[in-house]
Design an enzyme around this catalytic site. Structure first.
Site, PDB file in Angstrom:
ATOM      1  CG  ASP A 156      -1.892   1.108   0.903  1.00  0.00           C
ATOM      2  OD1 ASP A 156      -2.023   2.220  -0.094  1.00  0.00           O
ATOM      3  OD2 ASP A 156      -1.763   1.315   2.945  1.00  0.00           O
TER       4      ASP A 156
ATOM      5  N   GLY B 142      -9.357   7.479  -5.079  1.00  0.00           N
ATOM      6  CA  GLY B 142      -8.420   7.062  -5.550  1.00  0.00           C
ATOM      7  C   GLY B 142      -8.427   6.211  -4.286  1.00  0.00           C
TER       8      GLY B 142
ATOM      9  CB  THR C 126       2.550  29.060  24.007  1.00  0.00           C
ATOM     10  OG1 THR C 126       2.557  30.070  24.582  1.00  0.00           O
ATOM     11  CG2 THR C 126       2.072  28.804  22.263  1.00  0.00           C
TER      12      THR C 126
ATOM     13  N   GLY D 151       1.369   5.182   0.100  1.00  0.00           N
ATOM     14  CA  GLY D 151       0.448   6.838   0.278  1.00  0.00           C
ATOM     15  C   GLY D 151       1.686   7.483  -0.489  1.00  0.00           C
TER      16      GLY D 151
ATOM     17  CG  ASP E 195      -6.138   5.638  -0.945  1.00  0.00           C
ATOM     18  OD1 ASP E 195      -6.762   5.923  -1.576  1.00  0.00           O
ATOM     19  OD2 ASP E 195      -5.391   6.711   0.100  1.00  0.00           O
ATOM     20  NE  ARG E 196     -11.362   8.918   0.164  1.00  0.00           N
ATOM     21  CZ  ARG E 196     -12.232   9.906  -0.289  1.00  0.00           C
ATOM     22  NH1 ARG E 196     -11.343  10.930  -1.520  1.00  0.00           N
ATOM     23  NH2 ARG E 196     -13.339  10.513  -0.327  1.00  0.00           N
TER      24      ARG E 196
ATOM     25  CB  THR F 116       2.965  10.077   4.808  1.00  0.00           C
ATOM     26  OG1 THR F 116       1.734  10.382   4.693  1.00  0.00           O
ATOM     27  CG2 THR F 116       3.645  10.110   6.202  1.00  0.00           C
ATOM     28  CG  ASN F 117       4.925   5.901   6.657  1.00  0.00           C
ATOM     29  OD1 ASN F 117       5.713   5.845   6.145  1.00  0.00           O
ATOM     30  ND2 ASN F 117       3.925   6.213   7.064  1.00  0.00           N
TER      31      ASN F 117
END
Length: 259
Positions: free
Chosen positions: A6, A108, A187, A8, A110-111, A10-11
């Site tokens: 898979d 996509g 903060t 993606g 993945d979806r 990011t990974n």
């Protein structure tokens, strides 16, 4: 033995299946420039550590939302496993589900695979929430048809935008705030409250609106790296499925093998 990949934004996640069970799962940072040889050096070491004979891998399926990465992953499969990989949504690995949106081809991989995996495990209408680089909310009806959804910035993208566009705000990690108070006293706490609880409120609000529009009871299935973290902070998820995308890929590969 099946290797599901898979890819993606990011990974890239690799999962080894024996039957329907995930035997091992590994991830590497996405880089469209990474060659098939580079993937192989990394992956072969992991296979050795887990005492897996690469010759036992006789089927591979790839899902990617990074088109430039596909060629190098195919090279990995052909040169190092002597396997012609299936590609989710293509040829024998077509989704075979109704994609009831204006532009089905833009959905996509993945979806689509998430919809397949979720429908295989749960009955009725579903809302699938996937925490990736973006967070997606997808409606899948009781017949398994993909009906549309929502794309929102992932929480890390939101945090990057906040920190990157302000002069004095520090970078913080994503975690469940230690206090239930939503009035921060410093903060860092104020930033975490804004990002984390703001994200929870967005999810709860969007899912409530989707459920009203669906008009029938809909189970909410969460997946992706941050699903477990958010599950601690809200009761909107009916189930968390860490391997949903990979399991959807395994189902797709099994169906393809019978065509």
């Amino acid at each position: 033995m099946l290797l599901a990949i898979d890819a993606g934004n990011t990974n890239v996640v690799f999962a080894l299946f024996e039957g329907s069970e995930v035997r091992a799962r590994w991830r590497i940072a996405s880089d469209a420039r990474r060659t098939g040889d580079e993937y192989a050096v990394w992956l072969m070491q992991l296979l050795d550590i887990h005492k897996v004979d690469r010759g036992a891998i006789d089927s591979i399926i790839i899902s990617t939302v990074v088109p430039r990465a596909l060629h190098n992953l195919e090279v990995l499969c052909r040169h190092y496993f002597d396997v012609e990989p299936l590609v989710a949504g293509v040829g024998k690995a077509t989704y075979d589900i109704e994609i009831d949106v204006d532009e089905p081809r833009t959905l996509g991989a993945d979806r689509a695979v998430n919809a397949i995996g979720a429908h295989a495990k749960y009955e009725g209408d579903l809302i699938v929430v996937d925490f990736g680089t973006a967070t997606t909310f997808d409606a899948v009806d009781f017949n398994g048809a993909y009906k549309g959804g929502i794309i929102a910035p992932g929480i890390n993208l939101s945090l990057d935008a906040l920190v990157g566009n302000t002069a004095k705000l520090p970078r913080i990690g994503i975690a469940v705030p230690s206090s239930t108070s939503v009035i921060g006293r410093n903060t860092e706490d104020q930033m975490l409250i804004g990002v984390f609880w703001g994200y929870v409120a967005m999810m709860e609000g969007l899912i409530a609106r989707m459920q009203r529009q669906i008009g029938r009871p809909a189970k909410v299935i969460a997946t992706g790296g941050l699903a477990v973290l958010f599950d601690k902070a809200t009761d909107i998820f009916d189930a968390v499925e860490a391997n949903l995308t990979l399991e959807g890929l395994a189902i797709l590969a099994e169906r393809a093998s019978t065509k």
